[in-house]
Design a protein around this motif. Sequence first.
Motif, PDB file in Angstrom:
ATOM      1  N   PHE A  38       0.940  -1.242  -0.151  1.00 53.11           N
ATOM      2  CA  PHE A  38       0.107   0.160  -0.091  1.00 53.11           C
ATOM      3  C   PHE A  38       0.613   1.081  -0.069  1.00 53.11           C
ATOM      4  N   THR A  39       0.708   2.120  -0.934  1.00 50.63           N
ATOM      5  CA  THR A  39       1.451   3.212  -1.031  1.00 50.63           C
ATOM      6  C   THR A  39       0.770   4.276  -1.115  1.00 50.63           C
ATOM      7  N   PRO A  40       0.228   5.286  -0.114  1.00 54.87           N
ATOM      8  CA  PRO A  40      -0.560   6.259  -0.083  1.00 54.87           C
ATOM      9  C   PRO A  40      -0.073   7.553  -0.874  1.00 54.87           C
ATOM     10  N   SER A  41      -0.846   8.228  -1.536  1.00 55.70           N
ATOM     11  CA  SER A  41      -0.447   9.469  -1.919  1.00 55.70           C
ATOM     12  C   SER A  41      -0.555  10.499  -1.011  1.00 55.70           C
ATOM     13  N   GLY A  42       0.587  11.585  -1.091  1.00 58.80           N
ATOM     14  CA  GLY A  42       0.662  12.448  -0.209  1.00 58.80           C
ATOM     15  C   GLY A  42       0.961  13.874  -0.773  1.00 58.80           C
ATOM     16  N   ASN A  43       0.047  13.950  -2.010  1.00 56.00           N
ATOM     17  CA  ASN A  43       0.341  15.429  -2.545  1.00 56.00           C
ATOM     18  C   ASN A  43      -0.394  16.348  -1.791  1.00 56.00           C
ATOM     19  N   SER A  44       0.182  17.714  -1.840  1.00 51.60           N
ATOM     20  CA  SER A  44      -0.862  18.737  -1.252  1.00 51.60           C
ATOM     21  C   SER A  44      -2.069  18.811  -1.785  1.00 51.60           C
ATOM     22  N   TYR A  45      -2.388  18.370  -3.472  1.00 46.51           N
ATOM     23  CA  TYR A  45      -3.726  18.785  -4.002  1.00 46.51           C
ATOM     24  C   TYR A  45      -4.463  17.417  -4.162  1.00 46.51           C
ATOM     25  N   ASP A  46      -4.269  16.398  -3.593  1.00 47.86           N
ATOM     26  CA  ASP A  46      -5.062  15.294  -3.777  1.00 47.86           C
ATOM     27  C   ASP A  46      -6.604  15.730  -3.243  1.00 47.86           C
ATOM     28  N   TRP A  47      -7.216  15.343  -4.007  1.00 46.54           N
ATOM     29  CA  TRP A  47      -8.737  15.604  -3.972  1.00 46.54           C
ATOM     30  C   TRP A  47      -9.552  15.395  -2.976  1.00 46.54           C
ATOM     31  N   LEU A  48      -9.162  14.417  -2.172  1.00 42.20           N
ATOM     32  CA  LEU A  48      -9.950  13.408  -0.945  1.00 42.20           C
ATOM     33  C   LEU A  48      -9.015  13.343   0.026  1.00 42.20           C
ATOM     34  N   GLY A  49      -7.965  14.050   0.211  1.00 43.10           N
ATOM     35  CA  GLY A  49      -6.839  13.985   1.402  1.00 43.10           C
ATOM     36  C   GLY A  49      -5.849  12.833   0.925  1.00 43.10           C
ATOM     37  N   HIS A  50      -5.047  12.665   1.746  1.00 47.20           N
ATOM     38  CA  HIS A  50      -3.973  11.506   1.433  1.00 47.20           C
ATOM     39  C   HIS A  50      -4.620  10.047   1.665  1.00 47.20           C
ATOM     40  N   GLY A  51      -3.942   9.209   0.633  1.00 41.67           N
ATOM     41  CA  GLY A  51      -4.393   7.919   0.580  1.00 41.67           C
ATOM     42  C   GLY A  51      -4.238   7.202  -0.760  1.00 41.67           C
ATOM     43  N   MET A  52      -4.634   5.897  -0.879  1.00 39.00           N
ATOM     44  CA  MET A  52      -4.695   5.422  -2.151  1.00 39.00           C
ATOM     45  C   MET A  52      -5.882   5.431  -2.977  1.00 39.00           C
ATOM     46  N   TYR A  53      -5.584   5.887  -4.195  1.00 34.08           N
ATOM     47  CA  TYR A  53      -6.842   6.606  -4.973  1.00 34.08           C
ATOM     48  C   TYR A  53      -7.292   5.239  -6.028  1.00 34.08           C
ATOM     49  N   PHE A  54      -8.674   5.455  -6.133  1.00 38.67           N
ATOM     50  CA  PHE A  54      -9.447   4.345  -6.845  1.00 38.67           C
ATOM     51  C   PHE A  54     -10.524   5.231  -7.674  1.00 38.67           C
ATOM     52  N   TRP A  55     -11.010   4.919  -9.047  1.00 40.58           N
ATOM     53  CA  TRP A  55     -12.028   5.121  -9.571  1.00 40.58           C
ATOM     54  C   TRP A  55     -13.004   4.064  -9.174  1.00 40.58           C
ATOM     55  N   GLU A  56     -14.169   4.497  -8.532  1.00 36.86           N
ATOM     56  CA  GLU A  56     -15.151   3.490  -8.331  1.00 36.86           C
ATOM     57  C   GLU A  56     -16.072   2.922  -9.340  1.00 36.86           C
ATOM     58  N   ASN A  57     -15.873   1.601  -9.537  1.00 36.09           N
ATOM     59  CA  ASN A  57     -16.406   0.935 -10.659  1.00 36.09           C
ATOM     60  C   ASN A  57     -16.090   1.236 -12.162  1.00 36.09           C
ATOM     61  N   SER A  58     -15.073   1.997 -12.478  1.00 32.44           N
ATOM     62  CA  SER A  58     -14.719   2.701 -13.890  1.00 32.44           C
ATOM     63  C   SER A  58     -13.308   2.354 -14.308  1.00 32.44           C
ATOM     64  N   TRP A  59     -13.116   1.245 -14.784  1.00 36.51           N
ATOM     65  CA  TRP A  59     -11.893   0.929 -15.610  1.00 36.51           C
ATOM     66  C   TRP A  59     -11.680   1.743 -16.572  1.00 36.51           C
ATOM     67  N   TYR A  60     -12.730   2.394 -17.245  1.00 37.91           N
ATOM     68  CA  TYR A  60     -12.491   3.209 -18.549  1.00 37.91           C
ATOM     69  C   TYR A  60     -12.156   4.733 -17.941  1.00 37.91           C
ATOM     70  N   ARG A  61     -12.535   5.010 -16.745  1.00 39.48           N
ATOM     71  CA  ARG A  61     -11.865   6.375 -16.466  1.00 39.48           C
ATOM     72  C   ARG A  61     -10.544   6.159 -15.796  1.00 39.48           C
ATOM     73  N   ALA A  62     -10.130   5.007 -15.260  1.00 36.29           N
ATOM     74  CA  ALA A  62      -8.974   4.981 -14.822  1.00 36.29           C
ATOM     75  C   ALA A  62      -7.805   5.036 -16.140  1.00 36.29           C
ATOM     76  N   VAL A  63      -8.261   4.380 -17.211  1.00 32.45           N
ATOM     77  CA  VAL A  63      -7.669   4.281 -18.406  1.00 32.45           C
ATOM     78  C   VAL A  63      -7.536   5.772 -18.907  1.00 32.45           C
ATOM     79  N   GLN A  64      -8.388   6.412 -19.103  1.00 28.97           N
ATOM     80  CA  GLN A  64      -8.458   7.763 -19.478  1.00 28.97           C
ATOM     81  C   GLN A  64      -7.549   8.795 -18.656  1.00 28.97           C
ATOM     82  N   PHE A  65      -7.290   8.491 -17.331  1.00 31.72           N
ATOM     83  CA  PHE A  65      -6.594   9.192 -16.287  1.00 31.72           C
ATOM     84  C   PHE A  65      -5.034   8.850 -16.863  1.00 31.72           C
TER      85      PHE A  65
END
Length: 198
Positions: free
Chosen positions: A30-57
Amino acid sequence: MYKTKPTIVLGFHACTESTARKLISDSGGFTPSGNSYDWLGHGMYFWENSWYRAVQFAHDRAITSPAVVGAVLHLGYCLDFTDSESLSYLSSSYSALKDTLEIFGKPLPINKPGSGLSSDDLLLRDLDCAVINFLHSQRERENRKRFDSVRGVFWEGNDIYPGAGFKEKNHIQICIRNPNCIKGFFHPREVDTAYDVV
């Protein structure tokens, strides 16, 4: 009392191929993100039920050797911004952070669009990140139950047609703070076109 999410959700995480291999083999952890601009605070990020959006990202970020891994997630005790009570926590945390920074003569961080982008989307969310992280630290100082995850809905991108209430990149994002919420990683499968998708 109603913050625990009883269901399992699938999340998709954009990363490099080497990171994907480590996650799936359980050697990277587990490697949490620790950027100052993270949208939901620090942690590990996932697109909920959206493989397609992860590919876009991954494409938008021009990740070298991109990959998307799936994850089975149990959100546990969730700070869910689709819920009015969680939003009230956020409002209170903003006020407390603002007051604290004023005492020390420091300005509040601000949210801003990404540089060089034509969109008005607030892609660099320093203020939101600071408010959410402050909320978590307040709870820890007060010995209150920690949130395992944070969940938010975002309207992002251009209107999908003139006057639309929908944007081209709307999504639900999950930030996992407690690594035990991740029950496992997997390689997403291709659709078998000989059968219906269920």
